[in-house]
Write an enzyme that holds these catalytic residues in place. Structure first.
Site, PDB file in Angstrom:
ATOM      1  CG  HIS A 605      -2.215   0.730   0.986  1.00  0.00           C
ATOM      2  ND1 HIS A 605      -2.376   1.686   0.012  1.00  0.00           N
ATOM      3  CD2 HIS A 605      -3.427   0.627   1.609  1.00  0.00           C
ATOM      4  CE1 HIS A 605      -3.598   2.155   0.043  1.00  0.00           C
ATOM      5  NE2 HIS A 605      -4.272   1.525   1.008  1.00  0.00           N
ATOM      6  NE  ARG A 606       6.213  -0.101   1.819  1.00  0.00           N
ATOM      7  CZ  ARG A 606       7.327  -0.765   2.136  1.00  0.00           C
ATOM      8  NH1 ARG A 606       8.150  -0.265   3.068  1.00  0.00           N
ATOM      9  NH2 ARG A 606       7.622  -1.899   1.526  1.00  0.00           N
TER      10      ARG A 606
END
Length: 633
Positions: A605-606
């Site tokens: 999710h970065r």
């Protein structure tokens, strides 16, 4: 042949009369709780416990050290054998009860020492070894005290029998108390079977029989004390000799004879005193019913409850004539009734436990009263203590008729190199923030295409890799990896496929999956799987993936979540294909049967967001449901 003796100073006086003594033979075990019974002190106040040569039989005058099982300076644990002693009967192990350190060996291997002489010194702590070793044991060794002479009674019967004498369980013991009899009069006795528990000046100990026979007469009852060397019971070799031994037992005493008076007593008076029978109600002994074997047999035949019969034999024992008298006196007879076997009840305040169990409980700091005993007469055994501490697991008994239990592996199995690498890779992903999205994909057309290509060597794995590669072309962010400076895009689309092999997990990689034809991918995949199973993959063939697929559908798993591999942006989990009913406006009933498969995408999710994952799955579904032309190229 060796026999264990759980004591460091099992001192039985060698001065016992051999003809009258109940021998402590080679394979009989007298268990004790003390370690030497004597203490000496150095000038520096270091406490030294003496290990004396034990008297392993009543005829033993000296013993030879066959072997020391511990060296000087070694730690000693409770119940651990420290030396092997050769007596006039056989070789026996001598075991320690309490922990300590073997500070000094005085009698070396092959050397002999008289019974009671110090053969080694034990230090309480490792720091005291040198101080204890400096003790002059020879100057402090004390000769064993002479044994008291048992009291004399009437002439001994003219047949073979044995006396059970009160053993000297330590060098300081003068008398012992019978805590409990583990056998009743008339009971058969087997070699090595515990027959009584004796309380010495140190602790409670089991006394075990050596020869087979019958416990003919109990002289010293439970709770009563007897001097060391005094007879406490008689053993019959033949059951028919029991009545004669019971009569002889009435003339014996459990204590040493008193000094003879200066004025002789009239013989007639003595004879008269001995002739008077002792009438004691059987119920007075509590739960124990003392009766001769023949009396028990007659009571069983006549249906007589022995607890209601008054005994006129020695010490209130019930005889056959007492049973006959009770039957003729109008007692109610119960046909087929059987006399109940006497039950042992420990003396008040005594917790029935074996010496080893007491040692283990003391070491583990467990209250024996909190443990339920499973031994004979409810005694706490060593196994009971081990179960309480968790050292031993309870045995599971299968139900009658149940199949045999399956043997399952137990204990630690070290990781292989591959398993260790997989474990570290999984741990490395714990700090990665992830999200997951799932979607159902219709598989009817995909399955039809697979059936067409299967004869040409194309597998489902190759088709899935091709489909994911085509979808990634539209969404290159799914093929990226994270860097603290930004998003790292990968120019090549290399699809890693997780494969379970013996001893681990590996990910053979189909490189440039979007650029290659399906037949070439099928052949390449077959080659990679063969190398993976044989351990022949090169690092480039399993470490170059940019996107991973893991498939558990073939095991019937409908849906699952995968762990994101370190250094990748996404991994796709493939579930099983199943038939479902879906709406269909063109169908007669407005419904049709379709095949569907659930896929779950896990992303970093970065750099990848939820919308990116959802759009990728939408494109993937379009390729697998409708774009058969591109898949088959």
């Amino acid at each position: 042949m060796k026999f264990h003796v759980l004591a460091l100073s099992l001192l039985v006086s060698a001065a016992l009369d051999v003809s009258d003594a109940f021998h402590l033979p080679a394979n009989r075990r007298i268990q004790t709780f003390n370690v030497g019974g004597k203490h000496s002190f150095t000038a520096l106040e270091a406490e030294a416990t003496k290990v004396t040569m034990p008297a392993l039989s009543s005829t033993m005058k000296e013993g030879r050290i066959v072997q020391w099982l511990k060296n000087e300076g070694d730690a000693i644990e409770a119940g651990e054998a420290i030396m092997v002693v050769e007596s006039d009967k056989a070789d026996m192990d001598v075991e320690a009860f309490e922990d300590g350190f073997l500070a000094k060996i005085i009698t070396q291997e092959g050397e002999s020492a008289p019974v009671g002489e110090t053969v080694a010194l034990i230090a309480a702590s490792e720091e005291e070894i040198n101080e204890v070793a400096s003790v002059d044991a020879s100057s402090e060794a004390a000769a064993p005290a002479p044994a008291p002479v048992p009291s004399e009674g009437a002439a001994a019967p003219d047949f073979d029998f044995s006396k059970v004498d009160m053993p000297a369980l330590s060098s300081t013991m003068k008398e012992g108390k019978v805590v409990s009899w583990l056998k009743a009069e008339g009971d058969p006795i087997s070699a090595g079977e515990a027959i009584m528990v004796v309380e010495s000046d140190k602790a409670d100990m089991d006394v075990e029989a050596f020869d087979d026979g019958y416990l003919a007469a109990i002289i010293t009852e439970e709770g009563e004390s007897g001097a060391v060397g005094a007879p406490v019971a008689l053993i019959a070799n033949d059951e028919k000799d029991i009545p004669a031994l019971q009569a002889y037992a009435a003339t014996l005493s459990g204590a040493p004879a008193a000094a003879a008076p200066t004025t002789p007593q009239p013989a007639a008076a003595v004879s008269k005193a001995k002739a008077a029978p002792k009438v004691v109600a059987a119920a007075a002994t509590g739960d124990r019913v003392v009766a001769s074997p023949f009396a028990k047999k007659r009571a069983a035949e006549l249906g007589i409850d022995l607890s209601t019969v008054t005994g006129t034999g020695p010490n209130g024992r019930i005889t056959a004539s007492d049973v006959a008298a009770a039957a003729s006196g109008g007692s109610t007879l119960k046909k087929g009734a059987v006399a109940e076997k006497p039950k042992h009840t420990p003396a008040a305040g005594v917790i029935a436990a074996t010496p080893t169990a007491r040692a283990l409980a003391k070491k583990a700091r467990i209250d024996l009263s909190s443990i339920v005993g499973t031994g004979e007469f409810g005694r706490v055994t060593a196994d009971d203590v081990k179960l309480a501490t968790g050292e031993k697991k309870p045995e599971r008994k299968p139900a009658p008729g149940a199949p045999a239990a399956v043997e399952l592996p137990e204990g630690l199995v070290p990781f292989t190199g591959m398993q260790r690498a997989v474990s570290k890779n999984m741990e490395a992903t714990l700090s990665t923030p992830i999200f997951r999205v799932s979607r159902e994909i219709e598989m009817d057309k995909f399955d039809d295409l697979y059936k067409q290509l299967k004869p040409k060597g194309v597998t489902v794995s190759a088709l899935l890799a091709k489909a994911c590669a085509l979808a990634i072309e539209k969404h290159p962010i799914i093929n990226s990896s994270y860097s603290p400076e930004g998003t790292v895009y990968n120019k090549d689309i290399n699809i890693a496929m997780a494969v379970a092999i013996d001893g681990g997990l590996i990910t053979p990689t189909l490189k440039y999956a979007n650029e290659r034809g399906i037949l070439e991918l099928g052949e390449n995949w077959k080659e990679l799987v063969g190398k993976a199973k044989s351990g022949g993959l090169s690092p480039d063939e399993y470490q170059s993936g940019t996107f991973t697929i893991t498939n558990l559908g073939m095991f019937g798993v409908s849906q699952f979540d995968a762990i994101l591999p370190s250094g990748m942006g996404g991994i796709l989990a493939i579930g099983a294909t199943r038939e479902v009913i879906v709406p269909d406006s063109q169908a007669v009933l407005g419904m049709k049967k379709a095949k569907k498969m659930t896929v779950t995408l896990t992303c970093d999710h970065r750099q990848i967001y939820g919308a990116d994952g959802a759009l990728f799955l939408k494109t993937l579904a379009g390729v697998m449901e409708n774009d058969m032309a591109r898949l088959s190229k």
